[in-house]
Design an enzyme around this catalytic site. Structure first.
Site, PDB file in Angstrom:
ATOM      1  N   LYS A   1       2.441   5.255 -12.752  1.00 52.17           N
ATOM      2  CA  LYS A   1       3.566   4.642 -12.057  1.00 52.17           C
ATOM      3  C   LYS A   1       4.323   3.643 -12.935  1.00 52.17           C
ATOM      4  O   LYS A   1       5.555   3.558 -12.872  1.00 52.17           O
ATOM      5  CB  LYS A   1       3.076   3.959 -10.780  1.00 52.17           C
TER       6      LYS A   1
ATOM      7  N   GLU B   1       5.046  -5.220  -7.450  1.00 57.24           N
ATOM      8  CA  GLU B   1       6.444  -5.015  -7.097  1.00 57.24           C
ATOM      9  C   GLU B   1       6.774  -5.681  -5.772  1.00 57.24           C
ATOM     10  O   GLU B   1       5.888  -5.956  -4.948  1.00 57.24           O
ATOM     11  CB  GLU B   1       6.799  -3.527  -7.052  1.00 57.24           C
TER      12      GLU B   1
ATOM     13  N   HIS C   1      -0.767   5.150   4.577  1.00 55.69           N
ATOM     14  CA  HIS C   1      -0.035   5.730   3.444  1.00 55.69           C
ATOM     15  C   HIS C   1      -0.138   7.253   3.373  1.00 55.69           C
ATOM     16  O   HIS C   1       0.245   7.850   2.367  1.00 55.69           O
ATOM     17  CB  HIS C   1      -0.499   5.115   2.114  1.00 55.69           C
TER      18      HIS C   1
ATOM     19  N   ARG D   1       5.389  18.704  -8.465  1.00 52.55           N
ATOM     20  CA  ARG D   1       4.845  19.906  -7.824  1.00 52.55           C
ATOM     21  C   ARG D   1       5.624  20.176  -6.555  1.00 52.55           C
ATOM     22  O   ARG D   1       6.523  19.415  -6.190  1.00 52.55           O
ATOM     23  CB  ARG D   1       3.375  19.698  -7.466  1.00 52.55           C
TER      24      ARG D   1
END
Length: 661
Positions: A116, A200, A235, A297
């Site tokens: 990430k 973040e 999530h 994908r």
């Protein structure tokens, strides 16, 4: 184009790929583990080959075995589906070296998006908006905390190698940061072997909106509009829709162009998804989205994109992998109507969404048509294995607009029935019945915010539900032409009264039944009710209960009942004295589970001597504890389950060898 492909996957995605390949005249090779020998994808494929044990690491994650089967069968390409090895750069590289086409991006693109922090740096350099944060190499706790203080709380700590919600912590106050960091790094190291994190800014009302992109080997790329995947639990996506509700056209265009820019920045080729986090606190506008990550994908939720564009994304994958150009230019890609997808899981929402395993005694949906599509890796009679994801199917609907698609999904959920194990079907229905969802007021906190509305609360079965179970027992389908085969209690002269007992979440419910000329009189919880069957067609009932019509589907499996009525799902156990486990009247020393539940306490071990009537174990089922006792004196020969284990109906628990006379 290829003549034969190998599908390095299982379940519904393997079946989905087989369908497109068959339409294109491409032969398919399936692979399967020992647990999947009777799986639907094995039945559908032209060829199927065993590659190892039930554990994924012994089968579906064995790159060498997959490539060997491809070479041996003459498959020119491997489609990885999603999950397993679909985003494994080493596998893509190994395919290249073996001369087998990997139907997906090159290993360099997979690596570029695999971490990430690196992905965010690449996107920022390419001009794609990113969430304010820190993804530097210095992982010193004090440095990370200083960066969090600079960004401003609340912040998210995220493992750079993470996924599925693992290695992620929300920190709302500065004093909580260091302890959350330590916990996050420990979890990331255990799950991914990499404790590196990024920090973040946390958005207060975030929406998860992703853009489907395709790129070919000739340098061209397009976007196929967006999907809103904001409805999540821990999530994990629960509901997906396309297009995103409330999306302005200028924002759609800006997000699409940013997604294409991201794909081109890494020389991407094939199908991919750029995931954006959107700050919806002030509504949707073209400056409110930020790059989150890229999935290199095909996505689980790709069918909603197919329904609004009328395109087959797997067909596009095959064409691009074979070296063809993109089938359409950007201005040729249609956007028509609205689509929803839900993931039907074998899990129990009332028990913390505990995964369920077992046989699908019953699985039915409405027929597929232009409004409804079913993607499933199982059929009625198949097993939901303990070894893999417990998703049963994806239910996908389309209509001309969002209100129409909402109505279609409500209809599909009410006409779907699964019995043999518990599912999230009622939970999904409650989402689509919720006023806030109908208005499009969605964000990633929706499910937690409305948890009390969405998760079915334990409670007793309604009187009409008990009446349905009673009538199923007493009123025949009448498909038999011989009235003497019927067992409905009809008598020449006198009324007959009997008692039936069912177990629900409240406990034992005794129903006194009196046969009358035109139906039955039922005494339930001290109150009398009148009930009769207006129509019965197999498992579908229409009854008249106290003067009003009730329609339901009643599924019976031995003594277990699953009843579907107006979006609700009820589970009942028909209690039969003398036929229950632990009440063995035949002298057998075999103790089996009377109903699915949890073995909460085990009181004996193999080799123990027990007396008749001695408590052996406690089974927790239907929110009640059931003590199972020894039916005879003897020695415990076998204990077949462990304390704390979830056990299925009819499962062997204890075997006792009777004392010799």
């Amino acid at each position: 184009m290829f003549d034969k492909i190998l599908i390095a996957n299982r379940g519904e995605i393997a079946c989905r790929i087989i369908e497109t390949a068959r339409r294109s005249g491409i032969a398919t090779v399936a692979v399967y583990s020992e647990a999947d020998s009777a799986a639907r994808h094995v039945r559908l494929a032209d060829e199927a080959h065993l590659i190892g044990g039930a554990a994924a690491r012994e089968s579906y994650l064995c790159a060498e075995k997959l490539i060997e089967v491809a070479q041996r069968t003459g498959a020119q390409a491997i489609h990885p589906g999603y999950g397993f090895l679909s985003e494994n750069a080493e596998f893509a590289e190994a395919c290249e070296k073996a001369g087998v086409v990997f139907i997906g991006p090159g290993p360099e693109s997979i690596r570029a998006m695999g971490l990430k922090d690196r992905a965010k740096e690449l996107m920022a350099r390419a001009g794609v908006p990113v969430v304010p944060g820190y993804q530097g190499a210095d992982q010193t706790p004090n440095v990370l905390k200083a960066e969090a203080d600079r960004i401003g709380y609340p912040v998210l700590i995220k493992a750079v190698a993470g996924g599925g919600g693992k290695g992620m912590r929300l920190v709302e106050k500065a004093e909580e940061f260091l302890s959350a960091l330590e916990s996050c790094q420990r979890e990331a190291e255990a799950a991914f072997g990499n404790a590196h994190v990024l920090v973040e800014k946390f958005l207060a009302k975030p929406r998860h909106i992703e853009v489907q992109v395709f790129a070919d080997s000739h340098g061209e790329a397009v976007y196929l509009y967006e999907r809103d995947c904001s409805l999540q639990r821990r999530h994990q996506k629960v509901v997906e829709e396309a297009p995103a509700p409330g999306m302005p056209e200028d924002m759609r265009r800006a997000m699409g162009q940013a997604a294409v820019k991201a794909a081109k920045a890494i020389g991407y080729c094939g199908a991919g998804t750029i995931e954006f986090i959107v700050d919806s606190s002030k509504g949707l506008h073209k400056d409110s989205f930020y790059f989150m990550e890229m999935n290199t994908r095909l996505q689980v939720e790709h069918p909603v994109t197919e329904l609004i564009t009328g395109l087959d994304l797997v067909d596009w994958q095959l064409r691009i992998a074979a070296g063809e150009r993109l089938p359409l230019t950007q201005d040729q890609i249609p956007l028509d109507g609205h689509a929803f997808e839900v993931r039907l899981y074998a899990e129990d929402p009332t028990s913390g969404f505990l995964p369920q395993t077992g046989r699908l005694h019953h699985f039915s949906t409405p027929p597929q048509d232009q409004h409804f599509r079913l993607d499933s890796g199982v059929e009625e009679g198949d097993e939901v294995s303990i070894h893999y994801d417990p998703m049963i199917a994806k239910l996908i609907v389309w209509d001309r607009d969002r209100p129409g698609a909402l109505r279609q999904m409500r209809r599909v959920l009410r006409e779907t029935a699964v019995a043999g194990l518990k599912t999230n079907l009622e939970f999904l229905g409650r989402i689509f019945d919720h006023d806030a969802f109908a208005k499009g007021d969605v964000d990633t906190g929706f499910i937690s915010r409305f948890e009390q509305d969405l998760i079915p609360q334990p409670g007793p079965a309604w009187p009409e539900i008990l009446a349905l179970a009673v009538l199923n027992e007493l009123v025949p389908d009448r498909s038999s032409a011989d009235v003497w085969d019927w067992t409905d209690g009809w008598r020449m002269n006198m009324a007959l009264t009997s008692t039936l007992t069912f177990v629900d979440q409240q406990g034992k419910r005794d129903i006194e039944v009196t046969y009358e000329e035109n139906g039955f009189r039922l005494l339930i919880d001290g109150r009398e009710h009148e009930a009769c069957v207006a129509e019965r067609r197999g498992e579908d009932f229409t009854i008249l209960f106290d003067g009003h019509k009730v329609q339901a589907k009643v599924i019976r499996d031995g003594q277990e009942y699953t009843i579907f009525q107006d979006g609700r799902v009820f589970y009942l156990h028909h209690y039969l004295p003398g036929a229950e486990a632990g009440e063995d009247m035949t002298g057998s020393g075999v103790i089996i589970t009377p109903m699915p539940g949890r073995l909460s306490r085990l009181m004996v071990a193999e080799g123990d001597r027990v007396e008749a009537g001695q408590p052996l174990l406690v089974l927790e089922a239907m929110k009640m504890e059931h003590t199972l006792k020894a039916p005879l004196a003897g020695t415990v020969e076998q204990v077949a389950a462990q304390e704390g284990e979830q056990v299925t109906d009819g499962q062997l628990l204890v075997k006792i060898t009777e004392d010799e006379a």
